[in-house]
Write an enzyme that holds these catalytic residues in place. Structure first.
Site, PDB file in Angstrom:
ATOM      1  N   LYS A  33       0.858 111.809 188.297  1.00 40.26           N
ATOM      2  CA  LYS A  33       0.022 110.967 187.437  1.00 40.26           C
ATOM      3  C   LYS A  33       0.726 110.714 186.109  1.00 40.26           C
ATOM      4  CE  LYS A  33      -2.560 114.881 185.506  1.00 40.26           C
ATOM      5  NZ  LYS A  33      -3.892 115.450 185.239  1.00 40.26           N
ATOM      6  N   TYR A 253      11.621 109.070 154.544  1.00 39.31           N
ATOM      7  CA  TYR A 253      10.326 108.825 153.922  1.00 39.31           C
ATOM      8  C   TYR A 253       9.787 110.087 153.253  1.00 39.31           C
ATOM      9  CZ  TYR A 253       9.897 104.377 156.429  1.00 39.31           C
ATOM     10  OH  TYR A 253      10.077 103.095 156.893  1.00 39.31           O
TER      11      TYR A 253
END
Length: 361
Positions: A33, A253
């Site tokens: 899955k 950042y």
């Protein structure tokens, strides 16, 4: 072209499946899955098809993708059908379905298939997510077992805390399951990856390996697990820039990392848009040209930065391994305070390149 890529070792996938089946001692549903936990469901299923007893998917869309790719092994819908009008598709494509809610049981009873259906009836043994209560389960098991529209019934449940080796809850759930199936002589399915690896006393006819197929451990790094898994994915990229950073200067950042001394910084084409954890802390391990080093600064959308001060030969084009055999996805997940499930399933925008298996007995 952007160098970020995931190398998928299909031979390792096969070895992990065979280990799961050996540990289970019976048959194994290979859980593919979520695009095989980010590894590519079709290619993984094709590699496992010659040996897999069945495949497990979350929903009918995933099952139909495998059928369209030519996979004719049994495919089990682990959540069952989500709407009653999926039953004709289940019938037409020969899918197996879990039944885990009263409304699914009613819809199944009201449907007349072309050929009898294979059903896995799910007991809620304590997880309290999907599954019938013990009282509902016993009645449903009897009804389905004598229904001529049902080819076979497998009794199943799911463990909530099998990755906690110091918890007795798995034993409690197993006792509930054993009591609910005491008078049932059909097949059972109880074991997931952590149960297979860490709870050898819990047995069932069918096991459902998921994470372990892909070579990642569901347990903490220091867990005493004797079984060796083969990592299937190596996530890698390359340096696209090199910077000399004076002492006292920050990178990235938020200026989250400041150079304590003059440093060489490598910029890697890999970021959180690729699935690498945005909140990976300074010091998360990576390899550059096979040599261990660390991330520095905040991970951005498309790039991250690494310390190459001690790697004199590292330069633009140097290969960077984010996880694989070393460091492992489990190790990276632990450092980033997430799980290897989330790391692998979160992969995106990264090309998967497949290494075909040689020969696995």
């Amino acid at each position: 072209m952007r160098p970020a890529r995931a190398l998928i070792d299909l031979g390792a996938l096969q070895r992990n499946y065979l280990l799961a089946r050996q540990l289970g001692g019976g048959k194994a549903v290979a859980v593919v899955k979520a695009d095989a936990y980010g590894h590519g469901a079709v290619r993984c299923a094709q590699a496992l098809a010659p040996m897999a007893d069945a495949f497990g998917v979350a929903c009918i869309e995933e099952a139909l993708e495998l059928r369209e790719a030519g996979i004719d092994n049994p495919i089990l819908l682990l959540e069952g059908f989500l709407e009653a009008d999926e039953l004709p598709l289940i019938d037409a494509h020969g899918l197996w379905t879990v039944v885990a809610s009263p409304w699914q049981l009613t819809a199944l009873t009201d449907y007349t298939p072309r050929t009898p259906l294979t059903v896995w009836l799910k007991l809620d043994s304590g997880m309290h997510r999907l599954g019938l209560s013990p009282a509902q389960f016993g009645e449903a098991l009897q009804a389905l077992s004598r229904d001529p529209k049902i080819a076979s019934v497998t009794a199943m449940s799911h463990l909530a805390r099998a990755d906690e080796l110091d918890s007795d809850f798995s034993a409690t759930q197993h006792a509930v399951f054993e009591a609910a199936t005491r008078d049932f002589d059909g097949p059972t399915s109880f074991n997931n990856s952590p149960a297979l690896l860490g709870w050898p006393g819990i047995r069932s006819d069918w096991v459902r390996p998921g994470l372990m197929l892909y070579g990642a451990s569901p347990f903490p790094l220091d867990a005493p697990i004797p079984h060796v898994l083969s990592p299937v994915m190596q996530l890698e990229s390359r340096l696209i820039a090199v910077r000399d950073l004076p002492a006292g200067e920050a990178v990235g950042y938020g200026a989250r990392f400041t150079a304590p001394a003059p440093m060489r910084i490598g910029v890697v084409a890999m970021g959180y848009a690729d699935g690498y954890p945005q909140l990976a802390p300074n010091g998360t391990p990576v390899l550059v040209d096979g040599q261990p080093t660390r991330t520095v600064g905040r991970v951005s959308m498309d790039m991250l930065t690494v310390d190459i001060t001690a790697l004199a030969k590292a330069d633009v084009g140097s290969r960077v391994v984010l996880w694989g055999s070393r460091p492992s996805a489990t190790e990276v997940a632990h450092i980033c305070q997430t799980s290897p499930y989330a790391l692998l399933c979160g992969l995106k925008r990264v090309a998967c390149l497949y290494r075909d298996p040689e020969s696995v007995g």
